[in-house]
Design a protein around this motif. Structure first.
Motif, PDB file in Angstrom:
ATOM      1  N   UNK A 143       0.831  -1.206   0.000  1.00 58.36           N
ATOM      2  CA  UNK A 143       0.000   0.000   0.000  1.00 58.36           C
ATOM      3  C   UNK A 143       0.873   1.267   0.000  1.00 58.36           C
ATOM      4  N   UNK A 144       0.420   2.260  -0.780  1.00 56.20           N
ATOM      5  CA  UNK A 144       1.193   3.505  -0.925  1.00 56.20           C
ATOM      6  C   UNK A 144       0.348   4.697  -0.479  1.00 56.20           C
ATOM      7  N   UNK A 145       0.958   5.532   0.376  1.00 53.08           N
ATOM      8  CA  UNK A 145       0.370   6.817   0.762  1.00 53.08           C
ATOM      9  C   UNK A 145       1.089   7.891  -0.046  1.00 53.08           C
ATOM     10  N   UNK A 146       0.337   8.770  -0.711  1.00 52.63           N
ATOM     11  CA  UNK A 146       0.958   9.855  -1.481  1.00 52.63           C
ATOM     12  C   UNK A 146       1.247  11.064  -0.606  1.00 52.63           C
ATOM     13  N   UNK A 147       1.965  12.030  -1.163  1.00 57.34           N
ATOM     14  CA  UNK A 147       2.319  13.251  -0.419  1.00 57.34           C
ATOM     15  C   UNK A 147       2.495  14.369  -1.440  1.00 57.34           C
ATOM     16  N   UNK A 148       1.617  15.375  -1.377  1.00 53.02           N
ATOM     17  CA  UNK A 148       1.662  16.502  -2.322  1.00 53.02           C
ATOM     18  C   UNK A 148       1.675  17.826  -1.557  1.00 53.02           C
ATOM     19  N   UNK A 179      -6.003  13.348  -7.867  1.00 53.49           N
ATOM     20  CA  UNK A 179      -6.903  12.398  -8.535  1.00 53.49           C
ATOM     21  C   UNK A 179      -6.112  11.242  -9.146  1.00 53.49           C
ATOM     22  N   UNK A 180      -4.975  11.585  -9.742  1.00 55.94           N
ATOM     23  CA  UNK A 180      -4.135  10.534 -10.345  1.00 55.94           C
ATOM     24  C   UNK A 180      -3.732   9.504  -9.282  1.00 55.94           C
ATOM     25  N   UNK A 181      -3.256   9.996  -8.131  1.00 53.93           N
ATOM     26  CA  UNK A 181      -2.791   9.073  -7.084  1.00 53.93           C
ATOM     27  C   UNK A 181      -3.950   8.196  -6.598  1.00 53.93           C
ATOM     28  N   UNK A 182      -5.120   8.796  -6.460  1.00 54.14           N
ATOM     29  CA  UNK A 182      -6.282   7.974  -6.055  1.00 54.14           C
ATOM     30  C   UNK A 182      -6.605   6.947  -7.141  1.00 54.14           C
ATOM     31  N   UNK A 183      -6.617   7.403  -8.400  1.00 53.94           N
ATOM     32  CA  UNK A 183      -7.025   6.496  -9.491  1.00 53.94           C
ATOM     33  C   UNK A 183      -6.067   5.326  -9.678  1.00 53.94           C
ATOM     34  N   UNK A 184      -4.775   5.551  -9.430  1.00 54.74           N
ATOM     35  CA  UNK A 184      -3.859   4.421  -9.637  1.00 54.74           C
ATOM     36  C   UNK A 184      -3.806   3.509  -8.403  1.00 54.74           C
ATOM     37  N   UNK A 185      -4.401   3.935  -7.300  1.00 53.52           N
ATOM     38  CA  UNK A 185      -4.554   2.993  -6.184  1.00 53.52           C
ATOM     39  C   UNK A 185      -3.926   3.369  -4.852  1.00 53.52           C
ATOM     40  N   UNK A 186      -3.457   4.613  -4.690  1.00 52.29           N
ATOM     41  CA  UNK A 186      -2.946   5.004  -3.358  1.00 52.29           C
ATOM     42  C   UNK A 186      -4.094   4.928  -2.353  1.00 52.29           C
ATOM     43  N   UNK A 187      -3.786   4.550  -1.108  1.00 46.10           N
ATOM     44  CA  UNK A 187      -4.865   4.382  -0.126  1.00 46.10           C
ATOM     45  C   UNK A 187      -5.128   5.648   0.684  1.00 46.10           C
ATOM     46  N   UNK A 188      -4.216   6.623   0.618  1.00 50.74           N
ATOM     47  CA  UNK A 188      -4.381   7.876   1.374  1.00 50.74           C
ATOM     48  C   UNK A 188      -3.396   8.894   0.814  1.00 50.74           C
ATOM     49  N   UNK A 208     -10.468   8.574  -0.999  1.00 50.27           N
ATOM     50  CA  UNK A 208      -9.455   8.092  -0.043  1.00 50.27           C
ATOM     51  C   UNK A 208      -9.203   9.188   1.008  1.00 50.27           C
ATOM     52  N   UNK A 209      -8.733   8.800   2.218  1.00 47.73           N
ATOM     53  CA  UNK A 209      -8.484   9.791   3.256  1.00 47.73           C
ATOM     54  C   UNK A 209      -7.369  10.767   2.879  1.00 47.73           C
ATOM     55  N   UNK A 210      -7.607  12.040   3.189  1.00 48.46           N
ATOM     56  CA  UNK A 210      -6.617  13.089   2.952  1.00 48.46           C
ATOM     57  C   UNK A 210      -6.198  13.631   4.315  1.00 48.46           C
TER      58      UNK A 210
END
Ligand code: KIV
Length: 274
Positions: A143-148, A179-188, A208-210
């Motif tokens: 699972x990957x959490x993004x960071x922007x 949106x990209x990170x959510x669409x490719x499957x990041x969980x948060x 997904x949770x922000x």
């Protein structure tokens, strides 16, 4: 407290559970930790998510940026934290230079973190630029959490730690990346130091949770660096930071009392010897 509530309190937090929390409007608490003893206390306090942040580079190693910390060092911190944690979801940051260049290298870094720390997932910074790396890691079931927003690993590009995405073009890119990170499957997703209105819009648009840091109250949860909120870092006072303790003063007073007691011979007393 009902049995269901008590069970919920001790049940391990999963990525799915964070998603359910967002669905029912329950805010998510997240805090950094880097070592076994602090992670034990933070987990026992009921924290939802513990982040082994690459801010370890600053607060543990004394570097001025997050760039110098290595994968081996992050694994050391991650392992120490994961060993302590029974309930919280444990997230480990992939450090600078271990995922941006090449998706296979990104996958190898993420696999090392998962195998050697026993953490639950990883976090990395960036949007479209790191898409292939994120996809490759997700393909391995990690699972990957993004960071922007403010992404400290890019500090040399930004040149400052000031608020990001105030300009329309940058705000638009941030929304697209989210949106990209959510669409490719990041969980948060973590949003750092951006206008509250923008963060709130992103949180509403994503399912997904922000989780915000310096991103206002309209998001699904908050994260802070442990040393900052406990008042261990005297010199760091951004507007978004609320201090819940003044440990710098408490620790200094305790250490000075100990020095005094050693010098005067007050410590150890008869009761403190064999
Ligand atoms: O490294 C870190 O501590 C972080 C938080 C600031 C979100 O990424």
């Amino acid at each position: 407290m009902s049995v269901a509530q008590r069970d919920d309190d001790i049940r391990k937090v999963t990525t799915h559970r964070l998603y359910e929390m967002k669905q029912r409007g329950e805010k998510i608490s997240m805090l950094t930790a880097y070592d076994y003893s602090m992670a034990t206390l933070i987990d026992q306090s009921g924290m939802d998510v513990i982040l082994v942040g690459d801010s370890a580079s600053n607060v543990m190693a004394g570097n001025t940026t997050t760039l110098p910390i290595t994968l081996d060092q992050m694994i050391y911190h991650g392992r120490s934290v994961a060993k302590a944690v029974k309930r919280a979801l444990v997230v480990v940051d992939l450090p600078f230079g271990t995922y941006q260049g090449n998706p296979l290298e990104a996958l190898a870094s993420a696999i090392r973190v998962m195998k050697e720390t026993h953490a639950d997932c990883i976090k990395l910074e960036g949007g479209a630029e790191v898409r292939e790396s994120v996809e490759r890691i997700l393909c391995a079931g990690i699972p990957v959490m993004g960071h922007l927003g403010l992404t400290p690993q890019s500090i040399n590009k930004f040149g400052t730690y000031s608020v990001r995405a105030r300009e329309e073009a940058e705000a638009r890119k941030l929304i697209e990346d989210a949106h990209l990170l959510e669409n490719i499957g990041c969980f948060a997703l973590v949003l750092e130091k951006i206008p509250a209105e923008l963060a709130s819009r992103v949180a509403k648009e994503l399912s997904i949770p922000v989780i915000g840091i310096g991103a206002g109250g309209g998001v699904d949860g908050q994260v802070l660096v442990m040393h900052d909120m406990l008042g261990i870092n005297r010199g760091f006072s951004p507007r978004f930071l609320r201090r819940y303790a003044n440990l710098a003063e408490d620790i200094t007073c305790a250490v000075q009392s100990y020095i005094e007691d050693v010098k005067t011979g007050d410590f150890p007393s008869e009761k403190e010897q064999y």
